[in-house]
Scaffold this motif. Structure first.
Motif, PDB file in Angstrom:
ATOM      1  N   GLU A  75       0.839  -1.199   0.000  1.00  0.00           N
ATOM      2  CA  GLU A  75       0.000   0.000   0.000  1.00  0.00           C
ATOM      3  C   GLU A  75       0.876   1.252   0.000  1.00  0.00           C
ATOM      4  O   GLU A  75       1.926   1.305   0.655  1.00  0.00           O
ATOM      5  CB  GLU A  75      -0.883  -0.029   1.251  1.00  0.00           C
ATOM      6  N   LEU A  76       0.462   2.312  -0.757  1.00  0.00           N
ATOM      7  CA  LEU A  76       1.222   3.558  -0.827  1.00  0.00           C
ATOM      8  C   LEU A  76       1.237   4.257   0.526  1.00  0.00           C
ATOM      9  O   LEU A  76       0.231   4.291   1.237  1.00  0.00           O
ATOM     10  CB  LEU A  76       0.622   4.495  -1.875  1.00  0.00           C
ATOM     11  N   GLU A 133       5.474   7.995  -6.773  1.00  0.00           N
ATOM     12  CA  GLU A 133       4.808   6.691  -6.940  1.00  0.00           C
ATOM     13  C   GLU A 133       5.815   5.554  -7.052  1.00  0.00           C
ATOM     14  O   GLU A 133       5.596   4.456  -6.534  1.00  0.00           O
ATOM     15  CB  GLU A 133       3.912   6.731  -8.178  1.00  0.00           C
ATOM     16  N   ALA A 134       6.936   5.857  -7.747  1.00  0.00           N
ATOM     17  CA  ALA A 134       7.977   4.827  -7.877  1.00  0.00           C
ATOM     18  C   ALA A 134       8.560   4.449  -6.527  1.00  0.00           C
ATOM     19  O   ALA A 134       9.078   3.343  -6.345  1.00  0.00           O
ATOM     20  CB  ALA A 134       9.083   5.317  -8.817  1.00  0.00           C
ATOM     21  N   GLN A 135       8.481   5.380  -5.586  1.00  0.00           N
ATOM     22  CA  GLN A 135       8.996   5.108  -4.240  1.00  0.00           C
ATOM     23  C   GLN A 135       7.908   4.574  -3.303  1.00  0.00           C
ATOM     24  O   GLN A 135       8.145   4.387  -2.108  1.00  0.00           O
ATOM     25  CB  GLN A 135       9.593   6.390  -3.649  1.00  0.00           C
ATOM     26  N   VAL A 193      12.783   5.689   5.324  1.00  0.00           N
ATOM     27  CA  VAL A 193      11.557   5.994   6.068  1.00  0.00           C
ATOM     28  C   VAL A 193      10.476   4.955   5.762  1.00  0.00           C
ATOM     29  O   VAL A 193       9.780   4.467   6.662  1.00  0.00           O
ATOM     30  CB  VAL A 193      11.058   7.414   5.720  1.00  0.00           C
ATOM     31  N   SER A 194      10.313   4.597   4.475  1.00  0.00           N
ATOM     32  CA  SER A 194       9.314   3.592   4.081  1.00  0.00           C
ATOM     33  C   SER A 194       9.604   2.243   4.734  1.00  0.00           C
ATOM     34  O   SER A 194       8.686   1.546   5.202  1.00  0.00           O
ATOM     35  CB  SER A 194       9.300   3.432   2.556  1.00  0.00           C
ATOM     36  N   ALA A 195      10.896   1.888   4.753  1.00  0.00           N
ATOM     37  CA  ALA A 195      11.274   0.615   5.382  1.00  0.00           C
ATOM     38  C   ALA A 195      10.936   0.617   6.865  1.00  0.00           C
ATOM     39  O   ALA A 195      10.459  -0.385   7.419  1.00  0.00           O
ATOM     40  CB  ALA A 195      12.757   0.346   5.169  1.00  0.00           C
ATOM     41  N   ALA A 196      11.163   1.779   7.518  1.00  0.00           N
ATOM     42  CA  ALA A 196      10.838   1.884   8.952  1.00  0.00           C
ATOM     43  C   ALA A 196       9.334   1.763   9.177  1.00  0.00           C
ATOM     44  O   ALA A 196       8.875   1.111  10.129  1.00  0.00           O
ATOM     45  CB  ALA A 196      11.363   3.208   9.502  1.00  0.00           C
TER      46      ALA A 196
END
Length: 541
Positions: free
Chosen positions: A3-4, A27-29, A122-125
């Protein structure tokens, strides 16, 4: 696809905001920009409303700077990740950002590569925290589902003298058993009578349903009349741990306890058609002493062996003479065997009654000793059958079954009745042998075969004609005559065929049908096997 993540950008420079929206492939991230603001006040209101996963904010802004806004966000939305951007390499700002646990700090002009690296981290966290929350939620669900098992394990430890009293009140609170905090406890043990026979007739599903129903009935009665909890210790045995504080001020704990026990016994009989024996323990001053109360209640239940089923038993039921011992002498067994050998059923009952009366008068050896005596007598009766050449396969099966059933008797009276019933059957067999009744049965079987040899005669029909079981008839005939029923039937048919073949008026196939065979070819082969001649050759003799 995951999910974004949602992002809000706050910066007072329109060019920075526009550049971040336009030139970064969010979006790519795995990120979606859901809002922007140009100062701290507007940004805080927007963040409160949208609750984003990430906030990318400038440090220095009019009205409310990024540090103050981030502090407010941290209080309201502690899971939201905050990344600072600034055009100033200012150590004091960096120190403030670290104090409010910002995840990173980016300097202007912003490098797309650096921004990408920071956002990936940040996304990984965020993903890691989400997995952790899901795992915690899953464990909480599993914990809630396993709570009944945890309670049962705890209650089992109470009665097994394996309780750890450290932080006991916290354990009770965690397990939802805070109501068990008391100064005095007492234990009931409820045992289903004839539990083996009852459970053997049920499927596993029905066993579980019965257990669930019993527990519910007992718990409802406890909640209505006293305070406490019940659980199943082993199949067929239920334990109630009760608070020995009067539910009603005008009644004593003992009165309430006996009323509860009577209600349990009566309701089991009324709703489930079950007989139960209930043992009442002694008072315990703490949860660590509940195991002693349980043991005393269990000792009381065990007196069912002497006192009978469907009773409420206390330690008062254990008589002072319990340590007196009765020793079974071989002479007593010899008297029983003498009664068996003589076929004297009345004497057999008398001798058995004398033995069991002595066993009932004292309780020193317990149930196992009485069971061993019963097994010894059954074994000796087998020797009587062997001496009379009567130990058939049927009797061997009966003896093996009797050995198993002896160990399943729950009271002394049950054991006496079972042992007496088995030995009386042996006695009746001996009586038949000695009175010639067996010979009469054999003669009746022979007459029946002589009358009905021409029919499709079966062992079941023969047995029905002499009022015995097919298995017993088959074994008895072989034992007494040395030949099987089929061999004797064949012999009778061939003898009748020989008589008919002497008359030339009878055709071969007529003879075949007349003596009970439907296949002339089979009849011819059997005839030759029995006489040494074919039917035609025999006629020409």
């Amino acid at each position: 696809m995951s999910e974004l993540k949602t992002l809000v950008i706050v910066d007072d420079e329109p060019s920075v905001v526009n550049g971040l929206r336009t030139y970064v492939n969010w979006e790519a991230q795995g990120i979606e920009v859901i809002g922007t603001a140009d100062d701290g006040d507007t940004g805080l209101a927007l963040i409160k409303d949208l609750k984003p996963d990430i906030v990318l904010t400038d440090v220095q802004m009019p009205s409310m700077d990024g540090i103050r806004m981030a502090a407010e966000v941290r209080t309201l939305l502690p899971a939201t990740k905050i990344v600072f951007i600034s055009g100033h390499n200012d150590a004091e700002y960096l120190k403030s950002a670290l104090q409010i646990h910002a995840v990173d700090y980016i300097f202007k002009p912003i490098s797309r590569k650096e921004l990408t690296i920071v956002m990936e981290q940040v996304s990984a966290a965020i993903d890691a925290e989400k997995r952790e929350r899901e795992m915690v939620n899953e464990m909480q669900v599993k914990l809630a589902q396993s709570m009944p098992l945890l309670r049962e394990k705890f209650l089992l430890s109470l009665v097994s003298d394996n309780i750890n009293t450290i932080h006991i009140h916290k354990k009770l609170e965690f397990l939802g058993l805070s109501f068990l905090s008391a100064s005095v406890y007492i234990t009931l043990v409820i045992v289903i009578d004839d539990v083996t026979q009852i459970m053997d007739t049920r499927t596993e599903r029905d066993k579980q349903l019965l257990s669930y129903t019993i527990l519910n009935i007992i718990q409802e009665l406890i909640d209505k009349q006293m305070r406490g909890v019940t659980f199943e210790r082993v199949p067929g045995e239920y334990v109630g741990i009760l608070l020995a504080t009067p539910f009603y001020p005008d009644q004593s704990p003992e009165d309430e306890l006996l009323m509860l026990a009577e209600s349990i016994r009566d309701n089991m009989r009324k709703w489930l058609k079950l007989s139960v024996t209930i043992g009442v323990g002694e008072q315990a001053g703490s949860l660590s002493e509940v195991s002693t109360s349980y043991k005393r209640a269990k000792d009381a239940v065990d007196q069912k062996w002497y006192l009978g089923k469907n009773q409420i038993l206390t330690m008062d039921n254990i008589e002072s003479g319990e340590n007196l011992l009765y020793r079974f002498e071989s002479e007593l067994g010899g008297r029983v065997i003498t009664a068996l050998k003589s076929g004297d059923q009345n004497r057999l009952r008398t001798e058995l009654g004398d033995i069991f009366r002595q066993l009932e008068l004292n309780r020193g050896y317990g149930s196992r000793y009485a069971q061993n005596i019963s097994l010894h007598l059954i074994l000796q009766s087998g020797q009587v059958l062997l001496e009379l050449n009567g130990m058939s396969q049927d009797w061997e099966n009966r003896e093996m079954e009797a050995w198993q059933l002896v160990m399943r008797q729950e009271t002394m009276q049950d054991l006496l009745l079972f042992t007496e019933s088995y030995l009386l059957k042996v006695c009746a067999f001996v009586q038949d042998k000695r009175s010639g009744k067996v010979s009469e049965v054999i003669e009746r079987i022979r007459c029946l075969i002589e009358e009905k040899y021409s029919m499709n005669l079966t062992v079941a029909e023969i047995a029905e004609g002499v009022y015995l079981s097919p298995t017993y008839v088959r074994l008895l005939f072989k034992q007494e005559t040395g030949e099987t029923l089929f061999e004797y039937l064949t012999k009778v048919r061939i003898e009748k065929a020989k008589q008919m073949l002497r008359d030339p008026q009878h055709k071969f196939y007529e003879v075949c049908y007349a003596v009970g065979y439907s296949d002339p070819s089979h009849f011819s082969k059997l005839f030759k096997k029995m006489t040494g001649y074919t039917p035609s050759a025999y006629r020409e003799l």
